[in-house]
Design a protein around this motif. Structure first.
Motif, PDB file in Angstrom:
ATOM      1  N   SER A  56     -28.685  64.406 -26.601  1.00 17.93           N
ATOM      2  CA  SER A  56     -28.985  63.733 -25.243  1.00 17.93           C
ATOM      3  C   SER A  56     -30.730  63.587 -24.970  1.00 17.93           C
ATOM      4  CB  SER A  56     -28.518  64.545 -24.197  1.00 17.93           C
ATOM      5  OG  SER A  56     -27.141  64.342 -24.431  1.00 17.93           O
ATOM      6  N   ILE A  57     -31.365  62.705 -24.805  1.00 20.50           N
ATOM      7  CA  ILE A  57     -32.651  62.394 -24.965  1.00 20.50           C
ATOM      8  C   ILE A  57     -33.359  61.687 -23.512  1.00 20.50           C
ATOM      9  CG2 ILE A  57     -34.484  61.046 -26.314  1.00 20.50           C
ATOM     10  CD1 ILE A  57     -32.586  61.137 -28.641  1.00 20.50           C
ATOM     11  N   GLU A  58     -34.410  62.099 -23.268  1.00 17.50           N
ATOM     12  CA  GLU A  58     -35.035  61.582 -21.723  1.00 17.50           C
ATOM     13  C   GLU A  58     -36.403  61.135 -22.654  1.00 17.50           C
ATOM     14  OE1 GLU A  58     -34.790  64.197 -18.359  1.00 17.50           O
ATOM     15  OE2 GLU A  58     -32.955  64.330 -18.500  1.00 17.50           O
ATOM     16  N   THR A  59     -36.646  60.039 -22.271  1.00 16.03           N
ATOM     17  CA  THR A  59     -38.252  59.713 -22.522  1.00 16.03           C
ATOM     18  C   THR A  59     -38.552  58.961 -21.069  1.00 16.03           C
ATOM     19  OG1 THR A  59     -38.193  57.386 -23.456  1.00 16.03           O
ATOM     20  CG2 THR A  59     -37.260  59.235 -24.865  1.00 16.03           C
ATOM     21  N   PRO A  60     -40.054  58.552 -21.440  1.00 16.33           N
ATOM     22  CA  PRO A  60     -40.668  57.851 -20.169  1.00 16.33           C
ATOM     23  C   PRO A  60     -39.797  56.429 -20.037  1.00 16.33           C
ATOM     24  CG  PRO A  60     -42.196  58.865 -21.053  1.00 16.33           C
ATOM     25  CD  PRO A  60     -41.033  58.825 -22.100  1.00 16.33           C
ATOM     26  N   GLN A 108     -45.225  61.511 -21.229  1.00 20.93           N
ATOM     27  CA  GLN A 108     -46.144  60.492 -21.905  1.00 20.93           C
ATOM     28  C   GLN A 108     -46.654  60.627 -23.474  1.00 20.93           C
ATOM     29  OE1 GLN A 108     -46.237  57.474 -20.595  1.00 20.93           O
ATOM     30  NE2 GLN A 108     -45.387  58.093 -18.701  1.00 20.93           N
ATOM     31  N   ASN A 109     -46.995  62.023 -23.660  1.00 13.51           N
ATOM     32  CA  ASN A 109     -47.368  62.154 -25.036  1.00 13.51           C
ATOM     33  C   ASN A 109     -46.091  62.249 -25.885  1.00 13.51           C
ATOM     34  OD1 ASN A 109     -48.460  63.307 -27.431  1.00 13.51           O
ATOM     35  ND2 ASN A 109     -49.919  64.710 -26.606  1.00 13.51           N
ATOM     36  N   PRO A 110     -45.998  61.289 -26.934  1.00 16.68           N
ATOM     37  CA  PRO A 110     -44.719  61.535 -27.830  1.00 16.68           C
ATOM     38  C   PRO A 110     -44.567  62.747 -28.672  1.00 16.68           C
ATOM     39  CG  PRO A 110     -46.424  59.574 -28.184  1.00 16.68           C
ATOM     40  CD  PRO A 110     -46.920  60.190 -27.161  1.00 16.68           C
ATOM     41  N   ASN A 111     -45.917  63.193 -29.043  1.00 22.55           N
ATOM     42  CA  ASN A 111     -46.010  64.337 -29.817  1.00 22.55           C
ATOM     43  C   ASN A 111     -45.548  65.830 -29.124  1.00 22.55           C
ATOM     44  OD1 ASN A 111     -46.747  62.868 -31.946  1.00 22.55           O
ATOM     45  ND2 ASN A 111     -49.155  62.954 -31.567  1.00 22.55           N
ATOM     46  N   GLN A 112     -45.459  65.694 -27.895  1.00 23.30           N
ATOM     47  CA  GLN A 112     -45.027  66.826 -27.068  1.00 23.30           C
ATOM     48  C   GLN A 112     -43.785  66.743 -26.496  1.00 23.30           C
ATOM     49  OE1 GLN A 112     -48.141  67.807 -24.200  1.00 23.30           O
ATOM     50  NE2 GLN A 112     -49.261  68.688 -25.795  1.00 23.30           N
ATOM     51  N   VAL A 131     -47.655  51.264 -34.069  1.00 24.78           N
ATOM     52  CA  VAL A 131     -46.358  50.921 -33.258  1.00 24.78           C
ATOM     53  C   VAL A 131     -46.992  50.532 -31.809  1.00 24.78           C
ATOM     54  CG1 VAL A 131     -44.277  51.761 -32.356  1.00 24.78           C
ATOM     55  CG2 VAL A 131     -44.754  51.929 -34.747  1.00 24.78           C
ATOM     56  N   GLU A 132     -46.448  49.536 -31.227  1.00 27.37           N
ATOM     57  CA  GLU A 132     -46.892  49.129 -29.864  1.00 27.37           C
ATOM     58  C   GLU A 132     -46.246  49.820 -28.874  1.00 27.37           C
ATOM     59  OE1 GLU A 132     -47.275  44.868 -29.015  1.00 27.37           O
ATOM     60  OE2 GLU A 132     -48.386  44.445 -30.741  1.00 27.37           O
ATOM     61  N   ARG A 133     -44.901  50.002 -29.114  1.00 25.24           N
ATOM     62  CA  ARG A 133     -44.010  50.638 -27.895  1.00 25.24           C
ATOM     63  C   ARG A 133     -43.178  51.742 -28.710  1.00 25.24           C
ATOM     64  NH1 ARG A 133     -39.713  48.316 -24.268  1.00 25.24           N
ATOM     65  NH2 ARG A 133     -40.219  49.700 -22.511  1.00 25.24           N
ATOM     66  N   VAL A 134     -43.523  52.936 -28.326  1.00 26.00           N
ATOM     67  CA  VAL A 134     -42.799  53.878 -28.743  1.00 26.00           C
ATOM     68  C   VAL A 134     -41.540  54.418 -27.766  1.00 26.00           C
ATOM     69  CG1 VAL A 134     -42.724  56.421 -29.149  1.00 26.00           C
ATOM     70  CG2 VAL A 134     -44.730  55.249 -29.979  1.00 26.00           C
ATOM     71  N   ILE A 135     -40.342  54.234 -28.101  1.00 31.77           N
ATOM     72  CA  ILE A 135     -39.277  54.351 -27.302  1.00 31.77           C
ATOM     73  C   ILE A 135     -38.598  55.615 -27.166  1.00 31.77           C
ATOM     74  CG2 ILE A 135     -36.837  53.337 -26.890  1.00 31.77           C
ATOM     75  CD1 ILE A 135     -38.717  51.237 -26.483  1.00 31.77           C
ATOM     76  N   ASP A 136     -38.484  56.193 -28.448  1.00 33.00           N
ATOM     77  CA  ASP A 136     -37.996  57.584 -28.644  1.00 33.00           C
ATOM     78  C   ASP A 136     -38.465  58.015 -30.034  1.00 33.00           C
ATOM     79  OD1 ASP A 136     -36.487  59.780 -28.912  1.00 33.00           O
ATOM     80  OD2 ASP A 136     -34.286  59.041 -29.323  1.00 33.00           O
ATOM     81  N   PRO A 137     -39.275  59.496 -29.596  1.00 27.10           N
ATOM     82  CA  PRO A 137     -39.899  59.826 -31.115  1.00 27.10           C
ATOM     83  C   PRO A 137     -38.750  60.852 -31.551  1.00 27.10           C
ATOM     84  CG  PRO A 137     -41.156  60.468 -29.182  1.00 27.10           C
ATOM     85  CD  PRO A 137     -39.726  59.827 -28.800  1.00 27.10           C
ATOM     86  N   ALA A 183     -38.250  54.385 -36.865  1.00 27.41           N
ATOM     87  CA  ALA A 183     -37.305  55.467 -36.030  1.00 27.41           C
ATOM     88  C   ALA A 183     -37.765  55.273 -34.726  1.00 27.41           C
ATOM     89  CB  ALA A 183     -37.448  56.332 -36.928  1.00 27.41           C
ATOM     90  N   VAL A 184     -39.075  55.431 -34.263  1.00 29.60           N
ATOM     91  CA  VAL A 184     -39.471  55.505 -32.943  1.00 29.60           C
ATOM     92  C   VAL A 184     -39.297  54.233 -32.110  1.00 29.60           C
ATOM     93  CG1 VAL A 184     -41.169  57.606 -33.668  1.00 29.60           C
ATOM     94  CG2 VAL A 184     -41.850  55.158 -33.315  1.00 29.60           C
TER      95      VAL A 184
END
Ligand code: AMP
Length: 302
Positions: A15-19, A88-92, A226-232, A272-273
């Protein structure tokens, strides 16, 4: 006969939550991402465990991508579940929960065919179970290995124990810094090489690309922009799956194949992202991968 890569890791319901949005209980797990990513080069043999509740459509999707599931045990109980949230930071990312379920106390057992595997990827899973599996493989040509902060925090001794059996170790920048207690990535990589890893250390730096350190050369690859990171989620597992898939197909490990494998890993991670879970890599074509490979080559030539 075409080479196959043996991949040991988790098969999960994530289960994943991203912005950008959220998803509940979609296909995830280190083995799922790695097998799907390797499938652009070679078939894979997954070694893992799932519960009786595992949705048949996920089984179908993996099988349609040349993933052999004969060594995936189906146990009474619930499939491993994981929930993560990104800001907002995909690395965290923040882990909301980890439910081991059938993965708890699971030990992988290889069939006689599995014991003959030549290319092996130990994807993220408990280091003691990774070692248990590795000891069953009779004569591997290449062993790639991955881990995560959970194991570094709780079982560093088990990691030290497995490294001498590994040819290529993969870490995130923050993981290798934590494990070696060294903030300089070059020095940290060298520490890993001197701890017995034979052929190379790959340090993944998210949107900043990756570094490959070997006893004889160093190679740096940028991340494909990549222009739009959806899910890292799964970027690291996809990177590793692409890397080992390519090496398995080439069936030789030298400077040229290692560099190209690192580039392929980086390219597949960039796809993948671009979608939730395995969504994007599951519908990806080899042509799209090769186009990005070529574009990255042009972007980095001067
Ligand atoms: P990555 O984003 O490449 O680090 O991998 C994310 C995947 O790791 C998710 O699909 C999770 O299901 C899986 N995962 C998270 N925690 C664990 C764990 N403790 N053991 C095995 N797999 C895990």
């Amino acid at each position: 006969m075409k080479n196959k890569v043996l991949i040991y890791g988790s098969i999960a319901l994530d289960s994943i939550e991203t912005p950008v949005g959220s998803r509940e209980e979609i296909l995830g797990g280190s083995a799922s991402y790695a097998c799907l990513s390797a499938s652009f080069f070679v078939p894979s043999q997954a070694v893992s465990v799932i519960g009786k509740d595992f949705p048949p459509e996920h089984t179908r999707l993996l099988e349609e991508h040349n993933v052999d599931l004969h060594l995936v045990e189906v146990k009474e109980g619930k499939t491993f579940r994981w929930k993560g949230r990104y800001g907002q930071n995909p690395n965290q990312r923040e882990t909301i929960f980890t439910q081991q379920n059938v993965l708890e106390n699971y030990l992988p057992h290889l069939s006689p065919e599995g014991q003959e595997a030549r290319y092996v990827f130990l994807a993220n899973n408990s280091p003691s179970s990774q070692k248990f599996l590795l000891e069953q493989v009779k004569k591997p040509s290449l062993v790639a290995w991955d881990t995560m902060n959970l194991w570094i925090d709780n079982f560093p001794e088990a990691i030290i124990d497995i490294l001498p059996g590994v040819d290529i170790a993969l870490f995130n920048d923050s993981e290798i810094q934590e494990f070696t207690k060294n903030t300089n990535l070059l020095e940290a990589g060298k520490q890993i090489l001197s701890s017995g890893v034979k052929k190379g250390v790959v340090i993944k730096k998210g949107e900043h690309g990756a570094l490959l350190l070997t006893p004889s050369f160093t190679f740096s690859v940028p991340a494909f922009p990549v222009e739009r990171v959806i899910d890292p989620t799964g970027a690291g597992d996809s990177f590793a799956g692409g890397l080992v898939g390519f090496l398995t197909k080439e069936d030789k490990v030298n400077e040229e194949t290692l560099k190209k494998a690192t580039v392929y890993g980086s390219i597949i991670a960039s796809f993948a992202v671009e979608g939730f879970g395995v969504e994007r890599i599951a519908e990806l074509s080899k042509t799209e991968i090769d186009e990005r490979y070529q574009q990255l080559k042009e972007m980095t030539q001067f």
